[in-house]
Write an enzyme that holds these catalytic residues in place. Structure first.
Site, PDB file in Angstrom:
ATOM      1  N   ASN A 199      35.915  -0.173  65.730  1.00 35.85           N
ATOM      2  CA  ASN A 199      36.890   0.271  64.730  1.00 35.85           C
ATOM      3  C   ASN A 199      36.323   1.516  64.054  1.00 35.85           C
ATOM      4  OD1 ASN A 199      38.666   0.590  62.637  1.00 35.85           O
ATOM      5  ND2 ASN A 199      38.097  -1.296  61.556  1.00 35.85           N
ATOM      6  N   HIS A 211      43.867  -5.555  58.663  1.00 35.32           N
ATOM      7  CA  HIS A 211      42.438  -5.325  58.422  1.00 35.32           C
ATOM      8  C   HIS A 211      42.173  -5.390  56.912  1.00 35.32           C
ATOM      9  CE1 HIS A 211      38.625  -3.272  57.882  1.00 35.32           C
ATOM     10  NE2 HIS A 211      38.358  -3.692  59.118  1.00 35.32           N
ATOM     11  N   SER A 216      29.349  -5.858  59.453  1.00 35.38           N
ATOM     12  CA  SER A 216      27.964  -5.402  59.619  1.00 35.38           C
ATOM     13  C   SER A 216      27.332  -5.855  60.936  1.00 35.38           C
ATOM     14  CB  SER A 216      27.093  -5.855  58.441  1.00 35.38           C
ATOM     15  OG  SER A 216      27.610  -5.361  57.226  1.00 35.38           O
ATOM     16  N   GLU A 264      40.542  -3.654  54.885  1.00 35.47           N
ATOM     17  CA  GLU A 264      40.694  -2.419  54.100  1.00 35.47           C
ATOM     18  C   GLU A 264      42.171  -2.087  53.878  1.00 35.47           C
ATOM     19  OE1 GLU A 264      37.968  -0.291  56.553  1.00 35.47           O
ATOM     20  OE2 GLU A 264      36.369  -1.473  55.644  1.00 35.47           O
ATOM     21  N   GLY A 287      29.856  -2.323  50.626  1.00 36.07           N
ATOM     22  CA  GLY A 287      28.700  -1.901  49.834  1.00 36.07           C
ATOM     23  C   GLY A 287      27.907  -3.033  49.192  1.00 36.07           C
ATOM     24  N   GLU A 338      36.584 -11.524  59.437  1.00 38.45           N
ATOM     25  CA  GLU A 338      35.793 -10.484  58.796  1.00 38.45           C
ATOM     26  C   GLU A 338      35.672 -10.802  57.308  1.00 38.45           C
ATOM     27  OE1 GLU A 338      35.910  -6.652  61.345  1.00 38.45           O
ATOM     28  OE2 GLU A 338      37.583  -6.600  59.953  1.00 38.45           O
ATOM     29  N   LYS A 348      37.624   3.416  62.009  1.00 29.83           N
ATOM     30  CA  LYS A 348      38.106   3.612  60.630  1.00 29.83           C
ATOM     31  C   LYS A 348      38.431   5.089  60.387  1.00 29.83           C
ATOM     32  CE  LYS A 348      35.587  -0.436  59.137  1.00 29.83           C
ATOM     33  NZ  LYS A 348      35.007  -1.180  58.034  1.00 29.83           N
TER      34      LYS A 348
HETATM   35  P1  PGA Z   1      31.501  -2.914  59.646  1.00 29.23           P
HETATM   36  O1  PGA Z   1      33.096  -2.991  59.725  1.00 29.23           O
HETATM   37  O2  PGA Z   1      30.968  -3.189  61.005  1.00 29.23           O
HETATM   38  O3  PGA Z   1      31.213  -1.506  59.176  1.00 29.23           O
HETATM   39  O4  PGA Z   1      31.068  -3.927  58.653  1.00 29.23           O
HETATM   40  C1  PGA Z   1      33.754  -3.971  60.452  1.00 29.23           C
HETATM   41  C2  PGA Z   1      35.236  -3.855  60.206  1.00 29.23           C
HETATM   42  O5  PGA Z   1      35.622  -3.662  59.043  1.00 29.23           O
HETATM   43  O6  PGA Z   1      36.049  -3.905  61.146  1.00 29.23           O
END
Ligand code: PGA
Length: 249
Positions: A8, A93, A211, A95, A174, A165, A10
């Site tokens: 992803n 997702h 992560s 976000e 963060g 997630e 982003k």
């Molecule tokens: P990350 O993001 O690996 O940077 O934690 C995963 C995601 O939000 O799909």
């Protein structure tokens, strides 16, 4: 079952960076047991798609709108992504939910349009830290699953991918916190049970995201209910992505 390695991107990469990345990975051999997909921003989608056209790497949308065409400034529809060559679409997702305020109702509309357009939905669920600390993880995720899947007549043979997630473990949050493979497994086991209650036996793939990196990916992939990973930060540079892929294959 194959191992799913989903990147992803982003909003980490601009157009040129996305094209350069695609050019770097297009020569890499993808083993038979790996299903790899990249979720690209709308600006870079068609360029990346052309570069990866003759490879086994699939493309996905990061976000879709459920109406086909019309006066919807700034939106890109699921239909348009499908026509442009997307196989997958992220749906809900964290976000999108927590930064852009997408509601469970909107997530459901996005899931429904994936069924219409033949995109494979990657439904993302996960609890914020407050809910985890209050012991309400299962409850929170069950509400997300219920609002997306209850009373849906799942088409025969259609795949559903669910990415667990935890919001607090996503690198962009963060917090610096990491979800252990065992904790992820416990939640995914529960997710599997809830999905079975709503949809019966379907082609279900379960991913972990939050992560995931080259140094922890093997721990997640060892788990019985983790079929792959959805990777943000570590997928945004060709080197860190390749390191993760090498560990996972
Ligand atoms: P990350 O993001 O690996 O940077 O934690 C995963 C995601 O939000 O799909």
């Amino acid at each position: 079952m194959k191992t799913y390695l989903f990147a992803n991107w982003k909003m980490y990469l601009d157009l040129q960076e996305s094209l350069d990345f695609a050019n770097k990975i297009k020569e890499k051999e993808i083993p038979e047991n790996i299903e790899m997909a990249i979720f690209v921003n709308p600006l870079s989608f068609s360029g990346v798609s052309s570069i990866l056209a003759d490879t086994k790497i699939e493309l996905g949308a990061q976000n879709t709108f459920w109406i086909d065409k019309g006066g919807y400034t700034g939106a890109v529809s699921a239909h348009m992504y499908k026509k442009a060559g997307a196989k997958y679409a992220l749906v809900g997702h964290s976000e999108r939910r927590h930064v852009f305020g997408e509601t469970n109702e909107e997530v459901k509309k996005q899931l429904d349009v994936c069924l219409e357009t033949d995109l494979v939905p990657v439904l993302c669920v996960g609890e914020p830290l407050k809910e985890r600390e209050a012991g309400k993880t299962d409850e929170y995720i069950e509400i997300q699953l219920r609002s997306a899947l209850e009373n849906v007549k799942w088409p025969k043979g259609k795949q559903l991918i669910i990415a667990y997630e935890p919001v607090w473990a996503i690198s962009a949050s963060g917090t610096g916190l990491i979800c252990s493979p065992v904790d992820a497994e416990v939640v995914l086991e529960k997710i599997k049970e809830v999905v079975k209650n709503f949809l019966g036996e379907i082609d279900l793939v379960l991913l972990y995201g939050g992560s995931a990196r080259s140094d922890n990916v093997q721990g997640f992939l060892k788990m019985e209910n983790i079929n792959g990973v959805l990777v943000g930060g570590a997928s945004s540079k060709p080197e860190t992505w390749q390191e993760l892929v090498d560990k996972a294959v």
